[in-house]
Structure formats: structure tokens, C-alpha cells
Design an enzyme around this catalytic site. Sequence first.
Site, PDB file in Angstrom:
ATOM      1  N   ARG A 335       0.740  -1.384  -0.212  1.00  0.00           N
ATOM      2  CA  ARG A 335      -0.395  -0.049   0.059  1.00  0.00           C
ATOM      3  C   ARG A 335       0.430   1.163  -0.016  1.00  0.00           C
ATOM      4  NH1 ARG A 335      -5.073  -2.214   4.224  1.00  0.00           N
ATOM      5  NH2 ARG A 335      -5.643  -3.179   2.771  1.00  0.00           N
ATOM      6  N   ARG A 440       1.347  -1.044   7.115  1.00  0.00           N
ATOM      7  CA  ARG A 440       0.591  -3.098   7.139  1.00  0.00           C
ATOM      8  C   ARG A 440       0.003  -3.401   5.830  1.00  0.00           C
ATOM      9  NH1 ARG A 440      -4.596  -4.240   6.716  1.00  0.00           N
ATOM     10  NH2 ARG A 440      -5.493  -1.909   7.484  1.00  0.00           N
TER      11      ARG A 440
END
Lengths: 658, 253
Positions: A335, A440
Site C-alpha cells: 500500500r 500494514r
Amino acid sequence: MTPLMKTLDSMVPSGPLPQKWERHRLTLKPVAPADRRTYRVIVVGTGLAGASAAATLAESGFSVECFCYQDSARRAHSIAAQGGINAAKNYPKDGDSVERLFADTIKGGDFRSREANVYRLAEVSNAIIDQCVAQGVPFAREYDGYLANRSFGGAKVSRTFYCRGQTGQQLLLGAYQSLMRQVHAGQAAVHARAEMLDLIVVDGRAQGIIVRDLVSGAVTPHAADAVILATGGYSTLFYLSTNAKGCNVTATYRAYKRGAYFANPCLTQIHPTCIPPHGGGQSKLTLMSESLRNDGRVWVPTQPRDMRPPRDIPQAERDYFLERKYPSYGNLAPRDISSRSAKEVCDAGHGVGPGGLGVYLDLSDAIARLGKPVIRERYGNLFQMYEQITGENAYDSPMRIYPAPHYTMGGLWVDYNLMSTIPGLFVIGEANFSDHGANRLGASALMQGLADGYFIVPFTVADYLAGVSPGHGRADARHSALAGVRRSCVADAPEFAEAAGGVEARVKRLLGVRGKKSADAFHRELGRLMWDACGMSRSAEGLTRALARIPALREEFWDDVNVPGEERDFNQALEHAGRVADFLEFAELVCRDALHREESCGGHFRVEHQTPDGEAKRDDERFCYVAAWEHQGEGKPPLLHKEPLVFEHIPLAQRSYK
Amino acid sequence: MKLTLRLWRQRSARDTGRFEQYQVADISPDMSFLEMLDSLNEQLCAERKEPVAFDHDCREGICGMCSLVINGLAHGSDRGVAACQLHMRRFKDGDMITIEPWRAKAFPIIKDLVVDRSAFDRIIQAGGYVSVDTGDAPEANTVPVPKPAAETAMDAAACIGCGACVAACPNASAMLFVAAKVSHLAKLPQGQEERRRRVRSMVEAMDREGFGNCTNHFECMAACPKSIHVTFIARLNREYLKASTRRSSEDIH
């Protein structure tokens, strides 16, 4: 000024990594079944972490009281998670294992998480899937009736379990239903529409909380033998985020002010695939699940400011920038990397849609290959949501996406037992800092929330309780408090009355300013400031400027905020104002942390620290540690403590997804 | 756009409540319905009047918190979406919009457009779960579930518990809500053990809370933001009938 530094002990047990948790569990003391009911545990927040912890502790016999600000425990924001949950089941036989999930998560987190915690997370991941299936969570299945998997960013294996685009909802309903079963059994009580506004520390231990009933406005103390915070993340610091409107930092920030250290507050995640902002009056941003990147290709026109409709732009004039820059992971790059790449092409003028803030996420190849019905089955609700918000049909033309604040890796510091620096205060799920390092990976938040709640904290809380004598649960048993009726247990310690008085005084102060600007206007301004200074890219200069501006903005707030309505009433403006007031202090901590971390890692991108090709450049010599900040009192700079991170199993290396 | 809002204002559960009229201007078609209400509240705040209380949270159609009857329709005129996903492009400049709370005896009004839906939690408490303690689960792939059954279970499980079905029903019936949970669990092998007891207790809880019964208006399905199908109510009736007539080992306990 160089702050004094103290090293933190993470309490990671000795022994080989794969055996640490199993061995440690054997050393954790249980509480005798007959005594469990005499201990009362408070759980704040009823998302995946909170609901699963509350249900499990209640099942094992402890008296549990839960609090949530929503009108039902089922509405916590975990419900909005779309894509899925990771586990190392290796059902697709693509070579997955606990070791691989562990390695992917360490690497995905850019080497800023604790090896032992991450290994344990990977280890219990499989039990989560077993548990959820047994609860009746309707995971997607193949035609043979066995569980289906899909891929997510940062992994080369298919390990993500899903329920259409509603995985978070279904997992949360599973945990919520388990909790409701315990309410029915008289083991747990849920106080809905109730907000924690302070933590009570007596004799150095967390022994209760102060709660404002959001319907009546009454402020009451609640005592307990242990307190678990499962209050989620603070992405709404940026005002516009993918989080629910009610998400806030108040519970964890209040705990910080009572002595819990706040770890890595600057590590926040900007999610690459959100619907771009439309402009004025915008109140939030909506995520389009990362799972779309399984079948979607991300591109922009090669010509800057190309206004042609996407279908009229020939292949040769499209830049599939993720595939070009990261051929090995392509559209499934992690991400932080995907977000930053999107920002780069938009900053260079290639962005599409209003204001040039958008890139295409194109599923037309997949639609041609698999047909509309398959795509509809996989992502139907996402396409519908996209159309509802933008008025565009994504089956006909590609979606436009842009990064948005989504998740916060930072949170209260916890040791291996998930206990904060205040004994008796446990922190789980997104509210703690532990497992995701500086970035994450997709489908790992649900995994962590449920790992903490179902399989870790119930053991470690029991061990803590075994060492203290029950002070509050016994009174409860006498008064049969857990019949589901709202009541409060007023403890005798002066700390309770003092904290409740403090909360009431603050409420009065907010209502008493009677200025001209709404709390929402201040929140928007703070959000813009934070997005510019501490969003996708950060610089010493911008952060220093923000650090000068925030105290001024905070002063303006307390001089000029207009909070209408009354104290003893259902007052949403007052709720929001209290949260904004905390954000106005917390923002400073975030910027301070970002300024001190003179390196780039994961979601923290300092422009001064990048490789020649624009990738994040870590400084492992100086910053391979968790920065845990200790509150020193109003107006004083916080004290930095460091927990050194040691990588024994995955050697420190420059991440590469090329 | 300029709009006129006819809004339900009610100080508390004890107050009688009434409609009040407000004007809002500069509403963009890209705004969501709730953003339009935010802008009204900003305006009221600036005029030192009390903002309108309304429930909302995720604003992406999944938490089930928002609960507005818009021009007589629960969640507004768009099919299959919650009020938070309704956008202002569905309205025209100069429109008059009437906004009310859910209206049902079992959902008492707290303030303005906010109602108390704790009755739904109590229905789930009565049996809307599989009784499995943490750690007791067998390996997940031990029991295969035929794909069609899993899909139907998911269709039912998609319920967000918002209560629009109750608000839309002339009888204020909660049968679509109850049917969704009963069907979801009855469709899966994991839900079999408690199948009969579950449906009986949930229906009893529903009656206790003061919800009405289904008389086939199908308004619930039209209002449901997840388009939960009324055939689940037929399934609920069948489950209930079977559970009421057959004795099983469960009943002995």
C-alpha cells in the site's frame, strides 16, 4: 533539547521464535474457574478486537463490561473492512506457511515491527479461520464446498479469506453474536452510546474508566480489575479519511495522558484505492477494496493533462506505472508504495478526473477475460458503491481512485502480553502499535484484531488477574450487576471522583466558550494541515511549520469554538468537540514523532531520505527502534523512550518489490 | 441547489415532536445526503440554534447506523442503498424534502431523527448465534459447505441491522431482520444443532419487543439497503413451523 532516553522492556520470552508463544502460554497463570466471576474486566470498543476479547473472557467466566459509542456493538468500524483476512492455511497449495506469512508481514512493515509478536500473529492466524467458520461466518467457497482464497498486496501467495466485499462485517457479526450470547448468559454487559473520557489509575494500576452516557449526558465512573482498550485508530486526525465519522483518538490519548506510552504515532497508512474527493462539503472518503487490484490494472495517460475519456486513450498512450516500476508485484505492490506512486504521477500532471487527483483502476481486461457475472460476483457491491458515490458505471469505464488516510500503525505501546506501560491496561487491535511496523499489509488488520482478541489477550489478562486480588467484580456479584441494566460501580478511591470531576469540568468548558466557529470547522482545518505536513510525504520544514501552527490553532479553538446544546442531553456537537480538542493536542505528538524519525520507512516518507529512484530509505543504524512517547504534563515536551528492534530471523534488508 | 427541508424535531422521548422547516443553499449534486444535513447543521450552529440530531457513522452503507425516512421512504428513493449512500444528484433545485426518523413502537425516539434500536440486540441475544466457545473449533475445511448454500447464507447474512425493514412496514414488523439471521445460520451445517431452539427464541423475543407481524406488503425488501429478499421470511415461517411442531432432543434440556 535532547530528551532523556530509557530503554523499554518488551517482555519477549526467550527461546526459539517458533516456540516462544507456546512456551510462554504455559507460564501464564490461569485464574481458578470459581474465582473468575469475581474479577471484572472492562473492554472499551466492540470492533473485532474488543468484541472477540470480551466474548472470550466472558466465556471463560470473567465478568465483562463493554462500552461503545455506537448504538450497538455490531456497528464498530471493523464492519467496513471489505477485502478479507489473511491466514497461513495454504489451502491453494501455493507454498504458504506460518514462516512465509511472518516474513511477508515483517517485510511489508518495512522492518519496524517486533519479530516475536508478528510470528505469533502468523501462528494463530489459522485458528482464527477455524473459529470464524465454526461461528457460521459465510466465507466464500469453491464449487467443491471448500474455502476460497484470493490475493492481496505484498504477497505472492493466495492467503486471503473473504465474504464477498463484506469480510469485516461478517467477522464482526461473528464476534458480536458470540458477545450477545454472553450477554444472554449474564456474563457480559454492553453499554452502547457510551464514550470513555478518562482512565482511572489507582496505586499505579488501571482500575477503571470515566464514561459519558451519550444519551443522558451523565458522567459516571466504572471500576474494574483490568481495562482493555480496543478503540481503533486515529485516521480521522486527517479529517478526511476512510474511517467512520465517530472514530477518534480520545480513549488512547486519555490513557497516554495518564501514563501509557504512545508508540510510533507518525506511522499512518494512506490507502491507495479510495474514491477521489469531490470537493466542498466532503465529510469522508470511501475505500474501494484492495482486492480489486487482483483483477484491476492501475494506469494514467502518458500525456500530462490528457482530458480524453479513458476508452479513447490507446494502449500505447497509457502508463501502467505499478507494472512498469514493480514488475514482480505489479498492481499488487504494498500500500505505501502504491500510494506514493499514485501521488508521484498525479504531482507530475498525469492525474485524471477533477483537480487531477486520481488514477484509473481498470478492470476491463478482467471483464473481457472472465465475463461480467464473475466480476459482479467478486466485486458487485464495490461497483455498486462506486456508482452510488460518483454516478459512474465502472463496468463501462475504469474507476478513478486516489490515496486516502486509512489505518494507523502507531498506537499505545504494549509489551508481548499486550499490556501498556500502565499495569492492568491492555491495548489490542488497531489501538496498539504492535504488529504492522511502518506499513500494514492488506487483510492483516482483521487478522490482528481477532488474533489479539480471541487468542492472545484472554490468556495474558488472566495471568495479570491471577496476580491481583479482585476488587470490583465481587461487589458486582452481590448486586447482580450483569443483568444487562445500566448501572455504575462507584469505587471509594478519590481518583474516581477526581477524574469524573475533571471530565465534567472539561465538558462545561467546551460549552462555555460560545465562540463563532464550529468544532467541525476546526477539525477540517487541522485535517488539511496534517495532510499537507504529515500525510503522504513529510519534510523537516513542513513538520516544523505544523508544530508552530498547531498550538495556535488549539488556542483559537479554546477561544472561539461554538458548541451548541446542553451538557445533560444527547449532544453530538459536544461529542465531536471533545474529540477535536484531543486531536488538537495529539497532532503535535504525531508531528513531533515524524520530525524526530529522520528516515523514511513504510508509510513514513521523509523527502530528505529517499533512494535515487524515489523509494523510502531507512536508516537502520539510527532508527531501528520503536519510539514510545511518555507524557510529561501540560505544556511540557514528551519524553522519548526507545525499544530497540532486533531482527534475528529476517535479516534487515532494503525492501524490493521490483 | 437550494432546498427546503421539512424536518422532524423532537427534544426527547417525552416530547411530542413536530415538523420544522429549513432552507439550505449551495448544495452540490456530488454531496451525499448526510453531507447536506452537515451543511444544515453548520448553518444552525452559526445561527446559534441547536443542530439536528441524526445517527450516522461509517457513511459507506455498511454500519447500519443511519436511519432516515426521506420523503416517506426509509433510506430514500434509491433501491439497495442506505441513506448515507444517497447523493444529492437525485434531487432538483427547489425541491422540498421531508425527513423523519424510523417510526415504530419498538424503536422509541431518543431525539430528533435518532431512535433506540436496542430491541435488535436483544433479539440476537435470544439466539442469533452458534454456541461455540473460542478455541473449540475444528479445522475449517473439515466440513465442506456446498457453494449454493454458502451463497444463500451470505445473501441473508448481509443484513446490516439498520431497521429500515421495520420503518417501512405498515405493521412495524421485524420479520425480515429475524428471517435474515435465522436463514443465514439455518443454511450452514454449523447452525444445525441449535436450529429449532434458535428460531423459536428469536421469534419470541421479536414478539416481546412489540414488533408486528408480516402481512406480505414486501415494503421491507424495497427499503432494505442490502436488498434482502422476502423469501427469507417464507423460510423463517417454515423454520418456525417445523420447530414448533417437531419435538427434538434439544427440547428435553
